[in-house]
Design an enzyme around this catalytic site. Sequence first.
Site, PDB file in Angstrom:
ATOM      1  N   HIS A  97      53.670 -62.349 -71.719  1.00 44.05           N
ATOM      2  CA  HIS A  97      54.534 -62.901 -72.767  1.00 44.05           C
ATOM      3  C   HIS A  97      55.303 -61.774 -73.446  1.00 44.05           C
ATOM      4  CE1 HIS A  97      52.301 -66.562 -72.271  1.00 44.05           C
ATOM      5  NE2 HIS A  97      51.178 -65.961 -72.589  1.00 44.05           N
ATOM      6  N   GLU A 115      48.126 -64.193 -78.068  1.00 45.09           N
ATOM      7  CA  GLU A 115      47.133 -65.251 -77.923  1.00 45.09           C
ATOM      8  C   GLU A 115      45.748 -64.625 -77.787  1.00 45.09           C
ATOM      9  OE1 GLU A 115      48.914 -66.801 -74.299  1.00 45.09           O
ATOM     10  OE2 GLU A 115      47.154 -66.248 -73.149  1.00 45.09           O
ATOM     11  N   HIS A 172      48.093 -61.132 -67.706  1.00 40.18           N
ATOM     12  CA  HIS A 172      46.869 -61.906 -67.883  1.00 40.18           C
ATOM     13  C   HIS A 172      46.889 -63.197 -67.072  1.00 40.18           C
ATOM     14  CE1 HIS A 172      49.631 -63.619 -70.871  1.00 40.18           C
ATOM     15  NE2 HIS A 172      48.940 -64.743 -70.784  1.00 40.18           N
ATOM     16  N   ARG A 192      56.314 -65.490 -65.457  1.00 39.85           N
ATOM     17  CA  ARG A 192      55.362 -65.539 -64.348  1.00 39.85           C
ATOM     18  C   ARG A 192      55.610 -64.352 -63.434  1.00 39.85           C
ATOM     19  NH1 ARG A 192      56.297 -70.668 -62.289  1.00 39.85           N
ATOM     20  NH2 ARG A 192      54.900 -71.603 -63.779  1.00 39.85           N
TER      21      ARG A 192
HETATM   22 ZN    ZN Z   1      49.347 -66.547 -71.898  1.00 39.22          ZN
END
Ligand code: ZN
Length: 310
Positions: A97, A115, A172, A192
Amino acid sequence: MKNIIFLEPVFKEMIWGGNRLITDFGYDIPSDHTGECWAVSAHTNGDCVVRDGDYKGIKLSNLWNEHKELFGDVEGETFPLLIKIIDAKADLSIQVHPDDEYAKKNENGALGKTECWYILDCDSDAKIVVGHNAKDKDELKEMIANHKWNELIRVLPIKKGDFFQIEPGTVHAIKGGTVILETQQNSDITYRLYDYDRLSDGKPRELHIDKSIDVINCPHVDVDTDRKTINMGQGSVEELVNCKYYSVKKLNIIGEQSFTQTEPFTILSVIDGVGNIDGIQINKGDHFILPAGFGDYVLSGNMQLITSHI
Ligand code: ZN
């Protein structure tokens, strides 16, 4: 009477999802490939509705816009957090991200995403992807260009109760056989990097290699979350992480324990067991918000909760 804002979750079917959101949590899920429960969300892609009480039927986004006093009148166009339970039956794609600054510039003013993951349950041999092994951007680009995925991607063994803070720029992925509670910034911007060369409807899913290379931190540095447990009379509080965007704790209640809600608001999720809040029954899988000024409350029973506040 003080309002406890209980929310109805929103469910997302995913190719990698399973059926543990019903078998473990009793949720009424749409199919046996349900990947995500958006438990506390005001995001346009899944806006939770209040389950009962004075605000029954109202979307969390509307509560945020029209009743800012419930959230301590904090600034911000959107409710800042998003809580999910994720059932990964199969591996999720490997992603990264952006931070707020990159997202603002490159994604029409969107927010970046920080996150964190609390492992609710996992297979005995389960693993997770956090970080990579490239020493700098040049090596990162070379490894990606030459598809050296196994060398590049850092895979770690996990067990129930582990916790990971995923900063922007961290490579991740959740791998199969894992159920996670995720606390995150309210954002959906994901790049991605690699999808294990899988096909979906005969085609590979879109990758975002250039943006991934832009935002990946090189070299990877682990976040040391330094978990601290404070024992109380009838339970304990464990601090999982305090960062710029949220503070997340785990509560373990065995008996009856008093707390005080002094934050702009606090989110609670019952992750195991059963009990009461101020005499109102709460069960595994319930998610609710204690609004501003809620003050003192009592949790009783035999249960575990994850709490968060900004
Ligand atoms: Zn994520």
